[in-house]
Design a protein around this motif. Structure first.
Motif, mmCIF file in Angstrom:
data_model
loop_
_atom_site.group_PDB
_atom_site.id
_atom_site.type_symbol
_atom_site.label_atom_id
_atom_site.label_comp_id
_atom_site.label_asym_id
_atom_site.label_seq_id
_atom_site.Cartn_x
_atom_site.Cartn_y
_atom_site.Cartn_z
ATOM 1 N N ASN A 1 0.818 -1.268 -0.176
ATOM 2 C CA ASN A 1 0.021 0.032 0.068
ATOM 3 C C ASN A 1 0.987 1.126 0.065
ATOM 4 O OD1 ASN A 1 -2.744 -0.778 0.011
ATOM 5 N ND2 ASN A 1 -2.260 -2.101 2.081
ATOM 6 N N GLY A 2 2.164 1.081 -0.179
ATOM 7 C CA GLY A 2 3.059 2.189 -0.215
ATOM 8 C C GLY A 2 3.126 3.075 1.159
ATOM 9 N N LEU A 3 2.809 2.665 2.041
ATOM 10 C CA LEU A 3 2.960 3.184 3.497
ATOM 11 C C LEU A 3 4.536 3.511 3.906
ATOM 12 C CD1 LEU A 3 0.279 1.768 5.589
ATOM 13 C CD2 LEU A 3 0.343 3.994 4.329
ATOM 14 N N HIS A 4 5.342 2.448 3.141
ATOM 15 C CA HIS A 4 6.761 2.634 3.759
ATOM 16 C C HIS A 4 7.500 4.141 3.183
ATOM 17 C CE1 HIS A 4 6.714 0.965 -0.095
ATOM 18 N NE2 HIS A 4 7.862 1.235 -0.386
ATOM 19 N N ARG A 5 6.749 4.714 2.124
ATOM 20 C CA ARG A 5 7.095 5.833 1.544
ATOM 21 C C ARG A 5 6.859 6.847 2.610
ATOM 22 N NH1 ARG A 5 4.221 3.818 -3.181
ATOM 23 N NH2 ARG A 5 5.890 2.747 -4.451
ATOM 24 N N HIS A 6 6.037 7.051 3.416
ATOM 25 C CA HIS A 6 5.399 8.173 4.211
ATOM 26 C C HIS A 6 5.624 7.843 5.834
ATOM 27 C CE1 HIS A 6 3.479 9.730 0.593
ATOM 28 N NE2 HIS A 6 3.071 8.523 0.600
ATOM 29 N N TYR A 7 6.113 6.560 6.200
ATOM 30 C CA TYR A 7 6.087 6.267 7.662
ATOM 31 C C TYR A 7 7.554 5.306 7.758
ATOM 32 C CZ TYR A 7 1.486 8.034 7.655
ATOM 33 O OH TYR A 7 0.357 8.719 7.717
ATOM 34 N N SER A 8 8.028 5.322 8.986
ATOM 35 C CA SER A 8 9.022 4.368 9.187
ATOM 36 C C SER A 8 8.156 3.172 9.612
ATOM 37 C CB SER A 8 9.852 4.846 10.464
ATOM 38 O OG SER A 8 10.668 5.960 10.199
ATOM 39 N N ILE A 9 9.024 1.886 9.509
ATOM 40 C CA ILE A 9 8.163 0.873 9.995
ATOM 41 C C ILE A 9 8.997 0.181 10.888
ATOM 42 C CG2 ILE A 9 7.456 -1.635 9.013
ATOM 43 C CD1 ILE A 9 6.677 -0.137 6.238
ATOM 44 N N TYR A 10 8.437 -0.402 12.185
ATOM 45 C CA TYR A 10 9.312 -1.274 12.874
ATOM 46 C C TYR A 10 8.618 -2.486 12.879
ATOM 47 C CZ TYR A 10 11.448 -3.182 17.228
ATOM 48 O OH TYR A 10 11.945 -3.821 18.171
ATOM 49 N N CYS A 11 9.567 -3.621 12.688
ATOM 50 C CA CYS A 11 8.921 -5.072 12.435
ATOM 51 C C CYS A 11 9.275 -5.563 13.860
ATOM 52 C CB CYS A 11 9.643 -5.892 11.430
ATOM 53 S SG CYS A 11 9.199 -4.875 9.814
ATOM 54 N N GLN A 12 8.198 -6.250 14.431
ATOM 55 C CA GLN A 12 8.323 -7.157 15.734
ATOM 56 C C GLN A 12 8.778 -8.441 15.418
ATOM 57 O OE1 GLN A 12 4.654 -6.329 17.659
ATOM 58 N NE2 GLN A 12 5.595 -4.661 18.895
ATOM 59 N N PHE A 13 9.513 -8.807 14.327
ATOM 60 C CA PHE A 13 10.217 -9.947 14.146
ATOM 61 C C PHE A 13 11.688 -9.788 13.452
ATOM 62 C CE2 PHE A 13 7.276 -8.685 10.679
ATOM 63 C CZ PHE A 13 8.085 -8.544 9.709
ATOM 64 N N PRO A 14 12.363 -10.757 13.605
ATOM 65 C CA PRO A 14 13.804 -10.578 13.008
ATOM 66 C C PRO A 14 14.020 -10.303 11.588
ATOM 67 C CG PRO A 14 13.513 -12.641 14.142
ATOM 68 C CD PRO A 14 12.291 -12.160 14.167
ATOM 69 N N PHE A 15 14.993 -9.819 11.089
ATOM 70 C CA PHE A 15 15.043 -9.559 9.687
ATOM 71 C C PHE A 15 15.118 -10.846 8.935
ATOM 72 C CE2 PHE A 15 18.184 -9.852 6.379
ATOM 73 C CZ PHE A 15 17.811 -8.639 5.545
#
Length: 60
Positions: free
Chosen positions: A20-34
């Motif tokens: 949905n392209g949200l990564h272009r406007h917001y930082s994302i924190y993933c609650q799982f490992p890379f």
């Protein structure tokens, strides 16, 4: 990019944020490992900031 951070607690939510392209406007924190397989499924463009709970940061 805004000061807000989106939290992805599952791979499906992470995928939805990217599709949905949200990564272009917001930082994302993933609650799982890379996970290289999940990250390589997408094209991110020029401006993004994704951090995983193991400390790995995927950004440009």
């Amino acid at each position: 990019m805004t000061d807000k951070t989106l939290i992805a607690d599952t791979h499906d939510i992470f995928n939805a944020f990217i599709v949905n392209g949200l990564h272009r406007h917001y930082s994302i924190y993933c609650q799982f490992p890379f996970n290289e397989d999940i990250v390589n499924q997408h094209s991110y463009g020029d401006n993004f900031d994704i951090e995983f709970n193991d400390g790995h940061r995927h950004h440009q």
